[in-house]
Motif scaffolding. Sequence first.
Motif, PDB file in Angstrom:
ATOM      1  N   GLU A  75       0.879  -1.279  -0.020  1.00  0.00           N
ATOM      2  CA  GLU A  75       0.054  -0.193   0.043  1.00  0.00           C
ATOM      3  C   GLU A  75       0.893   1.282  -0.295  1.00  0.00           C
ATOM      4  O   GLU A  75       0.481   1.899  -0.713  1.00  0.00           O
ATOM      5  CB  GLU A  75      -0.794  -0.068   1.287  1.00  0.00           C
ATOM      6  CG  GLU A  75      -2.161  -0.561   0.984  1.00  0.00           C
ATOM      7  CD  GLU A  75      -3.111  -0.794   2.221  1.00  0.00           C
ATOM      8  OE1 GLU A  75      -3.075   0.311   2.988  1.00  0.00           O
ATOM      9  OE2 GLU A  75      -3.813  -1.848   2.514  1.00  0.00           O
ATOM     10  N   GLU A  76       1.821   1.157   1.036  1.00  0.00           N
ATOM     11  CA  GLU A  76       2.573   2.502   1.011  1.00  0.00           C
ATOM     12  C   GLU A  76       3.335   2.503  -0.424  1.00  0.00           C
ATOM     13  O   GLU A  76       3.476   3.971  -0.746  1.00  0.00           O
ATOM     14  CB  GLU A  76       4.054   2.073   2.033  1.00  0.00           C
ATOM     15  CG  GLU A  76       3.369   2.180   3.367  1.00  0.00           C
ATOM     16  CD  GLU A  76       4.541   1.493   4.082  1.00  0.00           C
ATOM     17  OE1 GLU A  76       5.755   1.765   3.890  1.00  0.00           O
ATOM     18  OE2 GLU A  76       4.411   0.857   5.287  1.00  0.00           O
ATOM     19  N   VAL A  77       3.989   1.608  -1.001  1.00  0.00           N
ATOM     20  CA  VAL A  77       4.649   1.735  -2.330  1.00  0.00           C
ATOM     21  C   VAL A  77       3.767   2.260  -3.397  1.00  0.00           C
ATOM     22  O   VAL A  77       4.015   3.294  -3.931  1.00  0.00           O
ATOM     23  CB  VAL A  77       5.162   0.103  -2.607  1.00  0.00           C
ATOM     24  CG1 VAL A  77       5.824   0.458  -4.128  1.00  0.00           C
ATOM     25  CG2 VAL A  77       6.189  -0.143  -1.802  1.00  0.00           C
ATOM     26  N   LEU A  78       2.628   1.771  -3.311  1.00  0.00           N
ATOM     27  CA  LEU A  78       1.652   2.457  -4.414  1.00  0.00           C
ATOM     28  C   LEU A  78       1.131   3.756  -4.240  1.00  0.00           C
ATOM     29  O   LEU A  78       0.947   4.361  -5.273  1.00  0.00           O
ATOM     30  CB  LEU A  78       0.282   1.111  -4.587  1.00  0.00           C
ATOM     31  CG  LEU A  78       0.713  -0.053  -5.116  1.00  0.00           C
ATOM     32  CD1 LEU A  78      -0.518  -0.909  -5.075  1.00  0.00           C
ATOM     33  CD2 LEU A  78       1.485   0.060  -6.542  1.00  0.00           C
TER      34      LEU A  78
ATOM     35  N   ALA B 270       3.662   5.920  -5.225  1.00  0.00           N
ATOM     36  CA  ALA B 270       3.752   6.131  -6.602  1.00  0.00           C
ATOM     37  C   ALA B 270       2.660   6.875  -7.332  1.00  0.00           C
ATOM     38  O   ALA B 270       3.041   7.490  -8.354  1.00  0.00           O
ATOM     39  CB  ALA B 270       3.947   4.730  -7.310  1.00  0.00           C
ATOM     40  N   ALA B 271       1.624   6.840  -6.528  1.00  0.00           N
ATOM     41  CA  ALA B 271       0.416   7.385  -7.330  1.00  0.00           C
ATOM     42  C   ALA B 271       0.511   9.004  -6.750  1.00  0.00           C
ATOM     43  O   ALA B 271      -0.070   9.983  -7.418  1.00  0.00           O
ATOM     44  CB  ALA B 271      -0.556   6.969  -6.525  1.00  0.00           C
ATOM     45  N   ARG B 272       1.432   9.397  -5.792  1.00  0.00           N
ATOM     46  CA  ARG B 272       1.432  10.786  -5.264  1.00  0.00           C
ATOM     47  C   ARG B 272       1.994  11.660  -6.578  1.00  0.00           C
ATOM     48  O   ARG B 272       3.236  10.995  -7.123  1.00  0.00           O
ATOM     49  CB  ARG B 272       2.099  10.740  -3.909  1.00  0.00           C
ATOM     50  CG  ARG B 272       1.798  11.908  -3.091  1.00  0.00           C
ATOM     51  CD  ARG B 272       2.468  11.684  -1.969  1.00  0.00           C
ATOM     52  NE  ARG B 272       2.073  10.792  -1.119  1.00  0.00           N
ATOM     53  CZ  ARG B 272       2.925   9.794  -0.277  1.00  0.00           C
ATOM     54  NH1 ARG B 272       4.232   9.867  -0.446  1.00  0.00           N
ATOM     55  NH2 ARG B 272       2.545   8.770   0.462  1.00  0.00           N
TER      56      ARG B 272
END
Length: 453
Positions: free
Chosen positions: A440-443, A446-448
């Motif tokens: 979740e953190e990684v995604l 990445a979306a930010r």
Amino acid sequence: MTSEAIPGGGPKLSLTARIMIGMVAGVIIGVIFNLIDAPFINQHIVGGLFAMIGKAFVNALKMLVVPLVVFSLICGVLGIGDIRILGRVGGKAFVLYMLTTAIAIAVALIIATIVGPGAGFSMEGIEAGSITAATAPTVWDVFANIVPSNPVSAMANGDMLQVIFYVIVVGVAALMLGEISKPFALAAEYMNELMMKVVEIVMAFAPIGVFCLIAKVFAEQGVGLFVPVLAYVATLTGVLLLHLFVTLMVLLKVLSGLNPMTFMAKIRPAQLFAFSTASSNATIPVTYRCVTERMGVDNSVASFTVPLGATVNMDGTAIMQGVATVFLANVYGVDLGIGGYLTVIAMAVLASIGTAGVPGVGLVMLTMVLTQVGLPIEGIALILGVDRLMDMIRTAVNITGDAVVSTIVAKSEGKVDVGIYNDPNAGLLEEHLGIDPHAEEVLADAARPHPAE
Ligand code: ASP
């Protein structure tokens, strides 16, 4: 059967154990339904529910084949990094594939001739002209057709030889471009990982998929079909098991030095899938996974040899053709002679190169072999009834041959991680099925929106 403790729950059976339970339950329920023979069950449960789930499961496996082969093969070619090594790996694999198929059919012919199934069989009820022979492609056609005129249609049709050819050419081109291919290599690596995850998701549904496929076959076929051709079924099954447990395992031990018992334990999930689906092609994702993650064969070899084997290597199918030819020659009282035997060997080896590993293709190839040796193809009607079950066993033998050759070739190139090979827990599905805790953190990160660098 292996079991493992899960936190907060009872012991959990391994996926292989659950698939086996699905399979045995499928046989039991299938045989019971066959004996009951109620129209409602036949139409709505066997022909409806079981057929639907079974077909959806096989479709799900097939949907993985082309993307998995494309991305793993790109990674494989880039991983090898040297066109000469690629040629050497391909050459070794091809020679071993042909050799194992030739040994398989030669042994089948010898044993079938000694056992002599089919002598004194009555030919009642078989109409002449009820089956038409397939025509054998020429060797030249087989090789010319490896080059696709349209790579997209090769992928759409799942023509694996063409797909392999195209992807290798693209991979080699990327190698030649050097540094600027890096993002392409990273993307392929990511796609390969992603597809392996999808394989795991599909495999999680295997116990129920396998149950439905097996229950349907046994409900439709029953076991009574075996009785008239018992000698054929027994000889064929005997030779298939001999090839599986003796020939292939001796080759593995002699040519790679690796332990055959470990191999057998680790290839089991792929054998179960092959048995349930009767399709080497549909089993590619599972064979590939067993060979790489459970046996430690490097992707640079397996990405190439596994899909190639599913297409060109069919030891079990060749054995069926050998036993069936001798069986029908006995039924018709025809003496094949040494020329006939040699023709059968050559035809079976050649036919296996040009035909895909899909259900029932062995029977089509048999029509070519019979025509070549001058036997009436109507004889196939005799073995038609039991062919689905024989197809299931021979497909398991086919994919085991693919995995054996992949392992031998990889070992000879120093591309087997022996630590993984000998670790009984390596690549067990249960370890991987969880979601990465940081996902979740990684995604989210990445979306930010990131300020331009
Ligand atoms: N079903 C086999 C396979 O996929 C081919 C055959 O023998 O019919 O390997």
